[in-house]
Design an enzyme around this catalytic site. Structure first.
Site, PDB file in Angstrom:
ATOM      1  N   TYR A 293       9.834  18.199  28.172  1.00 27.65           N
ATOM      2  CA  TYR A 293      11.221  18.104  27.624  1.00 27.65           C
ATOM      3  C   TYR A 293      12.434  18.496  28.063  1.00 27.65           C
ATOM      4  O   TYR A 293      12.489  19.438  28.754  1.00 27.65           O
ATOM      5  CB  TYR A 293      11.087  18.808  26.199  1.00 27.65           C
ATOM      6  CG  TYR A 293      10.061  18.217  25.138  1.00 27.65           C
ATOM      7  CD1 TYR A 293      10.427  17.118  24.145  1.00 27.65           C
ATOM      8  CD2 TYR A 293       8.813  19.025  25.197  1.00 27.65           C
ATOM      9  CE1 TYR A 293       9.198  16.753  23.321  1.00 27.65           C
ATOM     10  CE2 TYR A 293       7.838  18.572  24.345  1.00 27.65           C
ATOM     11  CZ  TYR A 293       8.229  17.338  23.350  1.00 27.65           C
ATOM     12  OH  TYR A 293       7.070  17.113  22.499  1.00 27.65           O
ATOM     13  N   TRP A 294      13.419  17.465  27.950  1.00 22.17           N
ATOM     14  CA  TRP A 294      14.896  18.136  28.185  1.00 22.17           C
ATOM     15  C   TRP A 294      15.681  17.799  27.156  1.00 22.17           C
ATOM     16  O   TRP A 294      16.114  16.491  26.849  1.00 22.17           O
ATOM     17  CB  TRP A 294      15.315  17.160  29.537  1.00 22.17           C
ATOM     18  CG  TRP A 294      14.454  17.322  30.795  1.00 22.17           C
ATOM     19  CD1 TRP A 294      14.918  17.988  31.733  1.00 22.17           C
ATOM     20  CD2 TRP A 294      13.359  16.728  31.106  1.00 22.17           C
ATOM     21  NE1 TRP A 294      14.010  17.919  32.686  1.00 22.17           N
ATOM     22  CE2 TRP A 294      12.905  17.122  32.284  1.00 22.17           C
ATOM     23  CE3 TRP A 294      12.587  15.720  30.475  1.00 22.17           C
ATOM     24  CZ2 TRP A 294      11.925  16.466  33.090  1.00 22.17           C
ATOM     25  CZ3 TRP A 294      11.468  15.151  31.005  1.00 22.17           C
ATOM     26  CH2 TRP A 294      11.029  15.711  32.338  1.00 22.17           C
TER      27      TRP A 294
ATOM     28  N   GLY B 198      -0.274  11.242  14.439  1.00 18.00           N
ATOM     29  CA  GLY B 198      -0.187  11.861  13.015  1.00 18.00           C
ATOM     30  C   GLY B 198       1.155  11.497  12.381  1.00 18.00           C
ATOM     31  O   GLY B 198       1.385  11.240  11.184  1.00 18.00           O
ATOM     32  N   ASP B 199       2.019  10.985  13.274  1.00 21.81           N
ATOM     33  CA  ASP B 199       3.257  10.682  12.700  1.00 21.81           C
ATOM     34  C   ASP B 199       3.239   9.137  11.951  1.00 21.81           C
ATOM     35  O   ASP B 199       3.865   8.736  10.703  1.00 21.81           O
ATOM     36  CB  ASP B 199       4.290  10.459  13.668  1.00 21.81           C
ATOM     37  CG  ASP B 199       4.596  11.514  14.512  1.00 21.81           C
ATOM     38  OD1 ASP B 199       4.638  12.824  13.826  1.00 21.81           O
ATOM     39  OD2 ASP B 199       4.921  11.660  15.627  1.00 21.81           O
TER      40      ASP B 199
END
Length: 306
Positions: free
Chosen positions: A101-102, A256-257
């Site tokens: 991540y950024w 899952g989303d």
């Protein structure tokens, strides 16, 4: 009185996936957006709003344009000069994914910077959805603003759904996460936790223990557990709904989303929780057979219909 629309609150990032040598495919994804994508595909007659904050750079405009092209608006979400979206890259080992991540200065961290605009976005919605990641990207004051807006929408008739979606790296410590998530559950009608997350955060021994703990605050609970059955708890009854085994998944990102989107679409269509979970499992099984977090609308609809 609540209207017919759905609003999902959180952070949509730039997604780098499908690496081939030095080349990557760029898309847009994030837990609450992935849910809304699936829900919108399955409830296309309901106005869909993604509630966040955006930058004024070309990538942010690309996000907004992508949403609009697919029938999703941003309501009164602020566009902040000089801000930009977060970014993540998916690395796959087989079908299992890891993320880099950024996002520390992402525009979405300011989604509660205008309380009036936030409240306006949640007015007259049939459903309001948010997650533990939504909470984690906000500071304490912004979390309080968010939960006050959600509570106001709920008191006006909106159904509130929440996925705790615990990601340790986004929190300063476990206690902070526990406190914030319990506060969110107190304004929630449907909780959609994932058992390994709850075990890690609260030390639950079993999905039944998760359902019992959450049942003190929430009336309807769906404990997801990967390829194990989902546990449905409502009105003092608990039932398991088997998951669907996919022999050769392509990418588990967003499963899952998408389950959450399928479940909530079914509940909004007046299916009972057990049928909603069956449909949600079919949707999740379809999603893991495509690359990236967002499956084509036709794929989602076919899976939902069975």
């Amino acid at each position: 009185m609540a209207g017919t629309g759905v609003a999902s609150i959180g952070e949509c990032m730039l997604e780098l996936s499908g690496q081939t040598g030095p080349n990557w495919r760029m898309g847009f994804a994030g837990d609450t957006f992935n849910m809304l994508w699936a829900l919108h595909a399955l409830s296309a007659d309901r106005p869909a709003t993604y509630v966040s904050a955006f930058g004024d750079d070309p990538f942010s405009q690309g996000q907004i344009d992508f949403f609009a092209e697919n029938g999703i608006g941003i309501g009164s979400s602020p566009v902040i000069a000089g801000a930009r979206p977060g970014l993540y890259a998916i690395t796959l080992t087989g079908a299992e994914r890891s993320f880099t991540y950024w996002r520390s200065d992402a525009a979405a961290r300011q989604l509660a910077s205008n309380p009036a605009a936030l409240s306006k976005n949640l007015e007259n919605q049939a459903l309001v959805y948010f997650s533990g990641i939504t909470l984690a990207i906000l500071d304490e004051a912004a979390r309080a603003t968010l939960l006050a807006a959600v509570a106001k929408a709920r008191s006006a008739g909106s159904l509130v759904a929440f996925d705790p979606n615990y990601r340790p790296r986004l929190w300063r410590n476990r206690v902070e996460a526990q406190v914030a998530i319990v506060e969110a559950l107190a304004v929630t009608d449907i909780a959609l936790p994932t058992f390994p997350d709850e075990q890690m955060l609260f030390g639950d021994a079993t999905p039944q223990a998760t359902a019992e703990r959450l049942g003190q605050l929430v009336g309807e609970i769906v404990v997801k557990n990967g390829e194990a059955p989902a546990l449905i708890a409502q009105g003092g009854t608990r039932r398991e709904v088997p998951a669907i085994h996919v022999a050769a998944p392509a990418d588990t990102t967003g499963a899952g989303d998408s389950f959450n989107g399928g479940y909530l679409a079914a509940r909004l269509a007046s299916h009972d929780p057990l049928e909603a979970a069956r449909r949600a499992h079919r949707v999740a099984a379809a999603v893991v057979q495509v690359r990236g977090a967002l499956a084509p609308f036709d794929t989602l609809r076919a899976a939902f219909a069975g």
